[in-house]
Design a protein around this motif. Sequence first.
Motif, short mmCIF file in Angstrom:
data_model
loop_
_atom_site.label_atom_id
_atom_site.label_comp_id
_atom_site.label_asym_id
_atom_site.label_seq_id
_atom_site.Cartn_x
_atom_site.Cartn_y
_atom_site.Cartn_z
N ASP A 55 0.71 5.78 3.58
CA ASP A 55 0.67 5.77 2.11
C ASP A 55 1.65 6.79 1.53
O ASP A 55 2.33 6.52 0.54
CB ASP A 55 -0.75 6.10 1.62
CG ASP A 55 -1.73 4.96 1.88
OD1 ASP A 55 -1.26 3.82 2.09
OD2 ASP A 55 -2.95 5.22 1.88
N HIS A 56 1.72 7.95 2.18
CA HIS A 56 2.64 8.98 1.70
C HIS A 56 4.09 8.51 1.79
O HIS A 56 4.90 8.79 0.90
CB HIS A 56 2.44 10.26 2.52
CG HIS A 56 3.42 11.34 2.18
ND1 HIS A 56 3.35 12.08 1.01
CD2 HIS A 56 4.52 11.81 2.85
CE1 HIS A 56 4.33 12.95 0.98
NE2 HIS A 56 5.06 12.81 2.08
N TYR A 70 5.22 5.40 1.59
CA TYR A 70 5.47 4.43 0.51
C TYR A 70 5.62 5.14 -0.82
O TYR A 70 6.53 4.84 -1.62
CB TYR A 70 4.33 3.41 0.45
CG TYR A 70 4.50 2.25 1.41
CD1 TYR A 70 5.23 1.13 1.04
CD2 TYR A 70 3.94 2.29 2.67
CE1 TYR A 70 5.38 0.07 1.92
CE2 TYR A 70 4.10 1.24 3.56
CZ TYR A 70 4.83 0.13 3.18
OH TYR A 70 4.99 -0.91 4.06
N GLN A 71 4.74 6.09 -1.10
CA GLN A 71 4.80 6.80 -2.37
C GLN A 71 6.07 7.64 -2.47
O GLN A 71 6.73 7.68 -3.51
CB GLN A 71 3.57 7.69 -2.52
CG GLN A 71 2.26 6.92 -2.66
CD GLN A 71 1.04 7.82 -2.62
OE1 GLN A 71 1.17 9.04 -2.69
NE2 GLN A 71 -0.14 7.23 -2.51
N HIS A 72 6.41 8.31 -1.37
CA HIS A 72 7.61 9.16 -1.36
C HIS A 72 8.87 8.32 -1.57
O HIS A 72 9.78 8.73 -2.31
CB HIS A 72 7.69 9.92 -0.04
CG HIS A 72 8.89 10.80 0.07
ND1 HIS A 72 9.04 11.94 -0.67
CD2 HIS A 72 10.02 10.70 0.83
CE1 HIS A 72 10.19 12.52 -0.39
NE2 HIS A 72 10.80 11.79 0.53
N ARG A 93 9.19 5.51 -3.16
CA ARG A 93 9.27 5.03 -4.54
C ARG A 93 9.59 6.14 -5.53
O ARG A 93 10.07 5.88 -6.62
CB ARG A 93 7.95 4.35 -4.91
CG ARG A 93 7.79 2.97 -4.29
CD ARG A 93 6.48 2.31 -4.70
NE ARG A 93 6.45 0.91 -4.29
CZ ARG A 93 6.14 0.49 -3.08
NH1 ARG A 93 5.82 1.38 -2.16
NH2 ARG A 93 6.15 -0.79 -2.79
N ASP A 102 4.73 7.69 -12.11
CA ASP A 102 5.09 8.70 -11.10
C ASP A 102 4.09 9.84 -11.10
O ASP A 102 3.66 10.32 -10.04
CB ASP A 102 6.49 9.25 -11.38
CG ASP A 102 7.57 8.20 -11.14
OD1 ASP A 102 7.24 7.16 -10.51
OD2 ASP A 102 8.70 8.40 -11.59
N MET A 123 0.90 8.69 -9.48
CA MET A 123 1.03 8.57 -8.04
C MET A 123 0.96 9.95 -7.37
O MET A 123 0.34 10.11 -6.31
CB MET A 123 2.35 7.87 -7.68
CG MET A 123 2.37 6.39 -8.04
SD MET A 123 3.93 5.60 -7.62
CE MET A 123 3.88 5.68 -5.84
N LYS A 124 1.59 10.95 -8.00
CA LYS A 124 1.50 12.30 -7.45
C LYS A 124 0.07 12.82 -7.49
O LYS A 124 -0.42 13.44 -6.55
CB LYS A 124 2.42 13.23 -8.23
CG LYS A 124 3.90 12.97 -8.02
CD LYS A 124 4.75 13.93 -8.84
CE LYS A 124 6.24 13.68 -8.61
NZ LYS A 124 7.10 14.58 -9.43
N ARG A 164 -2.60 11.00 -7.50
CA ARG A 164 -3.36 10.24 -6.50
C ARG A 164 -3.15 10.82 -5.10
O ARG A 164 -4.08 10.94 -4.30
CB ARG A 164 -2.94 8.78 -6.52
CG ARG A 164 -3.64 7.93 -5.47
CD ARG A 164 -3.05 6.54 -5.43
NE ARG A 164 -3.64 5.77 -4.35
CZ ARG A 164 -3.23 4.56 -3.98
NH1 ARG A 164 -2.23 3.99 -4.61
NH2 ARG A 164 -3.81 3.92 -2.98
N GLY A 165 -1.90 11.21 -4.81
CA GLY A 165 -1.62 11.81 -3.51
C GLY A 165 -2.40 13.10 -3.30
O GLY A 165 -2.95 13.34 -2.23
#
Length: 226
Positions: free
Chosen positions: A112-113, A115-117, A119, A137, A140-141, A143-144
């Motif tokens: 997951d990290h 994919y998020q990173h 994007r 953004d 998403m941060k 959420r991480g």
Amino acid sequence: MDGQSWETLKTRAKGLKAELDTKMQELGRLNKRLSTATSSTPADRVAALDGQIKLVVGLREEVEQGLTHLEDASEALAGVAATSAQAAQAARFRETHQEMVRDFKRVAQSIDHQYQHARLLPGSRKVGKSAGDSVEDGLMKERGGLNSSLSMADDIIGQATATQDMLMGQRSVLSGVNSKVGVLGSIMPGINSMMDKITDRQNKERVVLSMTVASCCFFTIWYKFM
């Protein structure tokens, strides 16, 4: 799983563990490939990750389902355990399940990290972000960060659960030892009583024998001097 025997449940639990080991290894290799993949631009990296998303989702669903089945099998084993050895084996299966859950969450969080990173990297979106992109953004941060906190809490709970299961297994073993000691304690009074009777009889026989020998000696002496 009601009504199944210990051996049947144990065989099922072993089979589930073997299947999960295989799927977890495959998911780990996939995570490694994704982390070492190189692309010319961030957009290309996002496209490469998106190309693997179906495989990732499929593997994660299979592992989650397998973990649920292994948990059910472990609980069923604990329910039918009839001896301290079986209770200890059931506890080990529960500990194995907890370890697999922690490993799966760690690998899933890593994927997951990535994919998020990917994007969030500059250039992964078109130039000129909208306000909606900035909000996304930020979410998403956030959420991480929440996922990291939840993962840490899950790890602590998993460790506490594993410790509890280990203590319960030790308690079961100690209960079995105590029951055996109680049986020996109930037998020992009977043995002691029997030994006391034998000792008393031997003492009586010694007294009788001593009196007989003394009488014979007295009669011999009396007969000789008469």
